[in-house]
Motif scaffolding. Structure first.
Motif, PDB file in Angstrom:
ATOM      1  N   ASP A 169     -17.301   3.322  -5.724  1.00 28.76           N
ATOM      2  CA  ASP A 169     -17.382   2.657  -7.025  1.00 28.76           C
ATOM      3  C   ASP A 169     -16.103   2.847  -7.824  1.00 28.76           C
ATOM      4  N   VAL A 170     -15.586   4.059  -7.787  1.00 27.71           N
ATOM      5  CA  VAL A 170     -14.386   4.357  -8.577  1.00 27.71           C
ATOM      6  C   VAL A 170     -13.205   3.532  -8.095  1.00 27.71           C
ATOM      7  N   VAL A 171     -12.969   3.507  -6.773  1.00 24.03           N
ATOM      8  CA  VAL A 171     -11.775   2.791  -6.292  1.00 24.03           C
ATOM      9  C   VAL A 171     -11.928   1.281  -6.449  1.00 24.03           C
ATOM     10  N   LYS A 172     -13.158   0.786  -6.508  1.00 26.21           N
ATOM     11  CA  LYS A 172     -13.365  -0.651  -6.709  1.00 26.21           C
ATOM     12  C   LYS A 172     -13.197  -1.059  -8.167  1.00 26.21           C
ATOM     13  N   ASN A 173     -13.657  -0.196  -9.076  1.00 29.96           N
ATOM     14  CA  ASN A 173     -13.823  -0.645 -10.456  1.00 29.96           C
ATOM     15  C   ASN A 173     -13.050   0.154 -11.503  1.00 29.96           C
ATOM     16  N   SER A 174     -12.406   1.240 -11.101  1.00 33.36           N
ATOM     17  CA  SER A 174     -11.782   2.116 -12.092  1.00 33.36           C
ATOM     18  C   SER A 174     -10.391   2.541 -11.653  1.00 33.36           C
ATOM     19  N   TYR A 175      -9.679   3.112 -12.591  1.00 30.96           N
ATOM     20  CA  TYR A 175      -8.376   3.714 -12.273  1.00 30.96           C
ATOM     21  C   TYR A 175      -8.630   4.948 -11.422  1.00 30.96           C
ATOM     22  N   TYR A 176      -7.998   4.998 -10.258  1.00 30.48           N
ATOM     23  CA  TYR A 176      -8.228   6.108  -9.338  1.00 30.48           C
ATOM     24  C   TYR A 176      -6.936   6.854  -9.088  1.00 30.48           C
ATOM     25  N   VAL A 177      -6.966   8.154  -9.322  1.00 26.91           N
ATOM     26  CA  VAL A 177      -5.836   9.019  -8.986  1.00 26.91           C
ATOM     27  C   VAL A 177      -5.999   9.424  -7.524  1.00 26.91           C
ATOM     28  N   ASP A 178      -5.078   8.995  -6.701  1.00 23.17           N
ATOM     29  CA  ASP A 178      -5.231   9.081  -5.241  1.00 23.17           C
ATOM     30  C   ASP A 178      -5.157  10.532  -4.757  1.00 23.17           C
ATOM     31  N   LYS A 179      -6.295  11.037  -4.277  1.00 22.62           N
ATOM     32  CA  LYS A 179      -6.375  12.398  -3.730  1.00 22.62           C
ATOM     33  C   LYS A 179      -6.711  12.379  -2.233  1.00 22.62           C
ATOM     34  N   TYR A 185     -11.853   0.785   1.835  1.00 16.82           N
ATOM     35  CA  TYR A 185     -11.704   1.633   0.653  1.00 16.82           C
ATOM     36  C   TYR A 185     -10.545   2.624   0.793  1.00 16.82           C
ATOM     37  N   PHE A 186      -9.896   2.599   1.950  1.00 20.12           N
ATOM     38  CA  PHE A 186      -8.809   3.559   2.198  1.00 20.12           C
ATOM     39  C   PHE A 186      -7.508   2.894   2.638  1.00 20.12           C
ATOM     40  N   ARG A 187      -7.548   1.624   2.954  1.00 25.53           N
ATOM     41  CA  ARG A 187      -6.373   0.967   3.526  1.00 25.53           C
ATOM     42  C   ARG A 187      -5.195   0.895   2.555  1.00 25.53           C
ATOM     43  N   ASP A 188      -5.469   0.907   1.255  1.00 21.19           N
ATOM     44  CA  ASP A 188      -4.370   0.893   0.290  1.00 21.19           C
ATOM     45  C   ASP A 188      -4.149   2.268  -0.339  1.00 21.19           C
ATOM     46  N   LYS A 189      -4.691   3.316   0.315  1.00 25.67           N
ATOM     47  CA  LYS A 189      -4.540   4.683  -0.203  1.00 25.67           C
ATOM     48  C   LYS A 189      -3.549   5.474   0.654  1.00 25.67           C
ATOM     49  N   ASN A 190      -3.157   6.612   0.135  1.00 26.16           N
ATOM     50  CA  ASN A 190      -2.118   7.414   0.788  1.00 26.16           C
ATOM     51  C   ASN A 190      -2.485   7.830   2.209  1.00 26.16           C
ATOM     52  N   ILE A 191      -3.757   8.100   2.449  1.00 26.34           N
ATOM     53  CA  ILE A 191      -4.173   8.591   3.764  1.00 26.34           C
ATOM     54  C   ILE A 191      -3.860   7.566   4.855  1.00 26.34           C
ATOM     55  N   TRP A 192      -3.946   6.285   4.526  1.00 25.04           N
ATOM     56  CA  TRP A 192      -3.777   5.252   5.559  1.00 25.04           C
ATOM     57  C   TRP A 192      -2.338   5.175   6.040  1.00 25.04           C
ATOM     58  N   THR A 227      -0.804  -9.170  -1.839  1.00 26.23           N
ATOM     59  CA  THR A 227      -1.710  -8.521  -2.805  1.00 26.23           C
ATOM     60  C   THR A 227      -1.636  -7.003  -2.687  1.00 26.23           C
ATOM     61  N   LYS A 228      -1.408  -6.497  -1.475  1.00 22.42           N
ATOM     62  CA  LYS A 228      -1.302  -5.044  -1.298  1.00 22.42           C
ATOM     63  C   LYS A 228      -0.073  -4.508  -2.021  1.00 22.42           C
ATOM     64  N   GLU A 229       1.060  -5.221  -1.909  1.00 18.57           N
ATOM     65  CA  GLU A 229       2.278  -4.787  -2.599  1.00 18.57           C
ATOM     66  C   GLU A 229       2.100  -4.884  -4.108  1.00 18.57           C
ATOM     67  N   ALA A 230       1.439  -5.950  -4.559  1.00 21.08           N
ATOM     68  CA  ALA A 230       1.189  -6.113  -5.993  1.00 21.08           C
ATOM     69  C   ALA A 230       0.282  -5.009  -6.516  1.00 21.08           C
ATOM     70  N   ALA A 231      -0.694  -4.623  -5.689  1.00 21.20           N
ATOM     71  CA  ALA A 231      -1.634  -3.566  -6.104  1.00 21.20           C
ATOM     72  C   ALA A 231      -0.899  -2.254  -6.340  1.00 21.20           C
ATOM     73  N   LYS A 232       0.089  -1.941  -5.487  1.00 23.12           N
ATOM     74  CA  LYS A 232       0.850  -0.697  -5.659  1.00 23.12           C
ATOM     75  C   LYS A 232       1.672  -0.738  -6.940  1.00 23.12           C
ATOM     76  N   ILE A 233       2.253  -1.879  -7.250  1.00 22.28           N
ATOM     77  CA  ILE A 233       3.048  -2.001  -8.466  1.00 22.28           C
ATOM     78  C   ILE A 233       2.177  -1.852  -9.702  1.00 22.28           C
ATOM     79  N   LEU A 234       0.982  -2.454  -9.662  1.00 19.19           N
ATOM     80  CA  LEU A 234       0.111  -2.485 -10.838  1.00 19.19           C
ATOM     81  C   LEU A 234      -0.840  -1.293 -10.918  1.00 19.19           C
ATOM     82  N   LYS A 235      -0.861  -0.455  -9.859  1.00 19.40           N
ATOM     83  CA  LYS A 235      -1.807   0.672  -9.801  1.00 19.40           C
ATOM     84  C   LYS A 235      -3.248   0.168  -9.892  1.00 19.40           C
ATOM     85  N   LEU A 236      -3.503  -0.943  -9.200  1.00 22.35           N
ATOM     86  CA  LEU A 236      -4.848  -1.515  -9.120  1.00 22.35           C
ATOM     87  C   LEU A 236      -5.291  -1.511  -7.670  1.00 22.35           C
TER      88      LEU A 236
END
Length: 615
Positions: free
Chosen positions: A77-87, A133-140, A9-18
């Motif tokens: 809320d944003v990372v759970k429910n919306s498109y998030y531009v990773d900062k 909320y950070f494990r699938d983000k760039n910082i991790w 699911t983590k790999e799929a999330a990166k492909i789908l930007k979800l």
């Protein structure tokens, strides 16, 4: 489908930007054909993931597509429910730099509040595991050094964005409420056995609103000390929109009161504070070190001209392209650039994030979203001090040209209207101008070429600047002024100018020629779609006051020369003098050289609210 390679699911999330959570939800709904659950995770056929992404991008699949977060400044809320531009790499850079206190000055609605909440969500100790909320983000992916700091600090997080009232008493009450709410958020302190009786008494009186103004100035310092005692850990301090009450005080004449309180409040919590791990502040302008941060240990001010951290506020070109691809709107990139691109922070090209998010949220309808989020009060204040030189530069900008400006990046609220350098510096810092070239440092100061960023900001100039002199004028008067110029009707022009001045100016306004010059520039700006407007330029044997060069050759060129007198009796003579000066000084030379031979010349003399025109 089961013969294809399966991914997590983590790999799929990166492909789908979800988010990973959203992908898990899609699996539970059996969205992906052939997906199967193995233990706590899912295995999803890669082919099904790419097929789903293709459906999203082609507009065939709307279910599961994340909407843009418009107005939501809660990171979780944003990372759970919306498109998030990773900062999230902002976290990495702050950790690496180890700056005790940093102030980010950026235009409003450029992601400052969401960034502050992201920092709070990452660093703050919490009962729940917020690392999800950070494990699938760039910082991790930056490694253990950063991961181990997640959720390890007590955090003080304050925002003064709503401390906007008409007087100091009401503003101070709002500030007190912000501080008190943050104390109440740390309810662990009220039952802590680590605090001494004096600290417990302070908490009790804070809770019941029995502290005096002086005691409130120590609220940031005291809260940090108590949190360190209870948690046995240094404290992270985050303050969003620190300058909102300061700007309000400047606009509504209680600047001294608000700056005195904020100076003591900030210095207490940020200066030589042994409980402080680090502090991050955001605002539009810096406030001078002398007036607010006196004695603070070298706070770093990061502005729109600094390359460091430049990509963390606003959207980069690559991020906007990814968003357009996600929503299947790649063909809209040119429109996005025309309306919302054009900013440059450091060396990074930046889009307005608020407007881009609203654009996608509103089905790609291009309109000025950012400009409708504020009353642009400071812009109107700048207009009250408009000089002919400044007005000419503003109108040049509106016609798509650039201007060379001397910059003062230490501009502060009380000095916003001090001169050309402070006015254009504020417009740059606040997002109303963009740098076209790199700053040039000389012995006389810092110089930079500036321009309007995009169509959206042009709308601000059209609505705010062009309405500067029009706000209290009947629309028929303005239409009459323009009509008189088009028809070369001097009598009508004089009649409408008299009406205008009776409506708009006080007896004290008409003191010097410069005022009338600025007034006429403002009025002429209404014709900027059909004329190039030039002021105080050399032509022939001198410098004309105002020339309107037609963009359409069927229109006449217009030359105006102004005189200001104290005695109404000589108005007619002075108007004739002005007209003769146009001829004797050959002010029509430039227009003739450009092939414009149909030229109307006006000599205009002013006295108080009276005007006389020779034509």
């Amino acid at each position: 489908m089961t013969d294809f390679r399966c991914i997590s699911t983590k790999e799929a999330a990166k492909i789908l930007k979800l988010s990973t959570r959203r992908v898990v939800g899609l699996c539970n709904k059996q969205t992906f054909e052939g997906a199967r659950k193995e233990g706590r995770d899912w295995k999803i056929p890669e082919e099904a993931v790419f097929a789903y992404r293709g459906n999203i991008n082609s507009g065939k699949e709307k279910e599961g597509m994340l909407s843009c977060a418009v107005g939501n400044t809660s990171y979780m809320d944003v990372v759970k429910n919306s498109y998030y531009v990773d900062k999230t790499l902002l976290i990495r850079d702050l950790i690496d730099d180890q700056v005790p206190v940093i102030l980010f000055t950026r235009p409003r609605r450029f992601g400052k509040t969401l960034a502050i909440d992201m920092l709070k969500s990452f660093f703050e100790k919490a009962e729940e595991d917020t690392s999800v909320y950070f494990r699938d983000k760039n910082i991790w992916s930056c490694g253990e050094r950063y991961q181990k700091l997640q959720g390890t600090f007590p955090v003080i997080s304050l925002t003064f964005k709503d401390a906007k009232f008409a007087d100091w008493a009401s503003t101070f009450e709002a500030i007190k409420n912000v501080i008190r709410d943050e104390y109440m958020r740390h309810d662990e302190l009220f039952i802590s056995t680590c605090l001494n009786p004096v600290e417990q008494d302070y908490l009790s009186r804070m809770q019941s609103d029995r502290l005096n103004a002086v005691e409130y100035t120590r609220a940031l310092l005291n809260l940090g000390r108590m949190l360190e005692k209870h948690h046995q850990s240094k404290v992270v301090v985050l303050i969003d929109e620190y300058d909102t009450p300061i700007q309000q005080g400047h606009t509504l004449n209680f600047y001294n009161e608000v700056i005195t309180f904020m100076r003591n409040f900030m210095s207490g919590g940020l200066k030589d504070n042994p409980s402080l791990a680090f502090g991050v502040l955001t605002g539009i302008l810096r406030v001078s070190k002398e007036s607010l941060f006196s004695g603070l240990n070298n706070p770093i001010v990061n502005s729109v001209l600094d390359d460091k951290y430049s990509k963390y506020f606003g959207f980069t070109e690559g991020e906007v392209k990814e968003m357009a691809a996600y929503y299947g709107q790649q063909d809209k990139l040119e429109e996005l650039c025309d309306w919302y691109d054009g900013y440059r922070f450091g060396n990074t090209e930046i889009f307005n994030p608020w407007s881009v998010a609203n654009y996608f949220y509103n089905h790609c309808q291009a309109k000025p979203y950012w400009t409708n989020t504020s009353d642009n009060e400071i812009i109107r204040e700048i207009m009250t001090s408009l000089t002919p030189d400044i007005a000419e530069n503003l109108f040049s900008l509106m016609q798509g040209r650039t201007v060379q400006a001397s910059l003062n990046m230490d501009v502060i609220y009380p000095r916003i209207t001090d001169g050309t350098d402070t006015i254009f510096s504020f417009l740059l810092i606040a997002g109303y101008l963009k740098p076209v070239s790199n700053a040039v440092e000389t012995e006389f100061g810092t110089f930079m070429e500036l321009a309007l960023p995009n169509k959206e900001i042009l709308r601000v100039y059209n609505t705010e600047i062009l309405s500067w002199l029009r706000g209290t004028v009947d629309g028929n008067v303005m239409a009459g002024l323009e009509k008189a110029l088009y028809l070369n009707d001097g009598k009508k022009l004089q009649e409408f100018l008299c009406k205008y001045m009776i409506t708009c100016i006080s007896c004290f306004d008409g003191a010097a020629e410069g005022f009338y010059h600025g007034m006429m520039l403002g009025l002429a700006a209404g014709m900027s779609s059909r004329y190039y407007i030039r002021s105080n330029r050399e032509s022939g044997d001198g410098r004309f006051d105002l020339v309107l060069e037609p963009k359409i050759r069927s229109l006449p060129g217009i030359i105006m020369e102004f005189k200001a007198v104290k005695e109404e009796e000589v108005l007619s003579d002075r108007a004739q003098d002005a007209l003769r000066q146009i001829d004797t000084k050959h002010y029509d030379t430039d227009l003739l050289d450009r092939g414009i031979h149909d030229i109307v010349k006006y000599g205009i003399a002013f006295a108080g609210k009276k005007v006389e025109i020779a034509m």
